[in-house]
Design a protein around this motif. Structure first.
Motif, PDB file in Angstrom:
ATOM      1  N   VAL A  84       0.961  -1.492   0.070  1.00  0.00           N
ATOM      2  CA  VAL A  84      -0.247   0.366  -0.217  1.00  0.00           C
ATOM      3  C   VAL A  84       1.055   1.436  -0.372  1.00  0.00           C
ATOM      4  CG1 VAL A  84      -1.830   0.831   1.285  1.00  0.00           C
ATOM      5  CG2 VAL A  84      -1.753  -1.186   1.402  1.00  0.00           C
ATOM      6  N   LEU A 130       6.618   9.389   2.650  1.00  0.00           N
ATOM      7  CA  LEU A 130       5.732   8.232   3.565  1.00  0.00           C
ATOM      8  C   LEU A 130       6.777   7.452   4.930  1.00  0.00           C
ATOM      9  CD1 LEU A 130       3.864   7.151   0.782  1.00  0.00           C
ATOM     10  CD2 LEU A 130       2.825   8.254   2.496  1.00  0.00           C
ATOM     11  N   ALA A 139       1.778   9.384  -5.699  1.00  0.00           N
ATOM     12  CA  ALA A 139       2.507  10.147  -5.328  1.00  0.00           C
ATOM     13  C   ALA A 139       3.481  10.976  -6.339  1.00  0.00           C
ATOM     14  CB  ALA A 139       2.255  10.314  -3.628  1.00  0.00           C
ATOM     15  N   SER A 144       9.360  10.712  -2.663  1.00  0.00           N
ATOM     16  CA  SER A 144       7.898   9.745  -1.927  1.00  0.00           C
ATOM     17  C   SER A 144       7.903   9.129  -0.450  1.00  0.00           C
ATOM     18  CB  SER A 144       6.738   9.781  -2.860  1.00  0.00           C
ATOM     19  OG  SER A 144       6.481  11.056  -3.907  1.00  0.00           O
ATOM     20  N   LEU A 181       0.894   3.930  -3.127  1.00  0.00           N
ATOM     21  CA  LEU A 181       0.889   5.256  -2.343  1.00  0.00           C
ATOM     22  C   LEU A 181       2.193   6.019  -2.753  1.00  0.00           C
ATOM     23  CD1 LEU A 181      -0.902   5.133   0.821  1.00  0.00           C
ATOM     24  CD2 LEU A 181      -2.276   6.277  -1.418  1.00  0.00           C
TER      25      LEU A 181
END
Length: 274
Positions: free
Chosen positions: A218, A249, A226, A245, A222
């Protein structure tokens, strides 16, 4: 952009679970060494056939597997540990690959090898990434139980089964295959980012192994979405945008993750009083 998103999504499904097992085995930096190890094989394919996807892929696979097997052989026959032997072979491979590209290609070709061109993915590259994703998921499903046991207690696995050696080399093969796929999209220097950063970040969101693998996928998805969106909107280099990115995270997870995040450690729950 659609092809880049499809390729990054395929890589986001296959690479992070492999990264979770690398983290579990305390071999996270090994993926960086293996990412550099595929460079001379891909460079040899480039010297022979130019920017040919099959030639560069086969060359990268051969070089990566050769370095993995040589490092394992050196570890089992000498006093060197696996991290030291991998470091030696990775430095030799990196220097040889850069030399090969520099002799035949230009500065642009060298930058393509090191940093990739995710926006230039074509149909054969997408098929390669899809095939790598399928192969990785099927292989992990087949070797999941002995692989977990080898990560947790390899001596016990060796005492009850002979699957330890084949599972270890099958896992190394998955690492190499996914790094070759990442090389096609993100280049040698950034391929390891999408494998390790989501896996490390997922550790702050889940405790069980299956949940950690799902969380890593996941987070990688993302990060891919992004990074592509930011590169499109602000005209940024796509590969570094995706990896940064994922790094963002990771930092958010390290701060706010419920499983050992900094904020969770600072704000301790009050004990119940009688």
């Amino acid at each position: 952009m659609r092809r880049a998103l499809a390729g990054c999504l395929a890589l986001s499904v296959s690479a992070p679970p492999v990264g979770v097992f690398l983290m579990l085995r305390r071999m996270s930096l090994m993926s960086d060494a293996m990412a550099h190890a595929i460079l001379p094989g891909a460079a040899a394919g480039f010297v022979v056939a130019g920017l040919s996807l099959p030639a560069m892929t086969i060359g990268g696979l051969v070089a990566g597997l050769a370095v993995a097997l040589l490092a394992g052989a050196v570890t089992r026959t000498t006093v060197l540990r696996e991290d030291a032997s991998l470091a030696a072979f990775y430095l030799i491979s990196l220097a040889g690959g850069v030399l090969l590209v520099s002799l035949r290609g230009s500065q642009v070709d060298l930058m393509h090898f090191l940093f990739g061109s995710v926006l230039a993915l074509d149909d054969p590259a997408l098929l390669l990434l899809g095939g790598i994703c399928t192969l990785t998921l099927v292989t992990l499903a087949l070797i999941y139980r002995p692989l977990v046991m080898e990560c947790v207690d390899p001596l016990y696995l060796r005492s009850v089964s002979r699957a330890g050696g084949p599972v270890h080399f099958a896992f190394l093969g998955l690492v190499v295959v996914n790094l070759v796929g990442g090389f096609q999209a993100l280049g040698t220097l950034l391929a390891v980012g999408l494998m390790l950063l989501p896996a490390v970040a997922a550790r702050f969101w889940a405790r069980e192994l299956g949940a950690t693998m799902a969380a890593s996928v996941v987070i990688a998805v993302l990060a891919s979405f992004a990074g592509l969106s930011l590169s499109y909107r602000f005209d940024l280099p796509t590969g570094p945008a995706i990896v940064l990115s994922a790094g963002t995270l990771y930092l958010v997870s390290m701060l706010a993750g419920p499983q050992g995040g900094l904020l969770r450690r600072l704000v301790r729950p009050r004990h119940l009083e009688a």
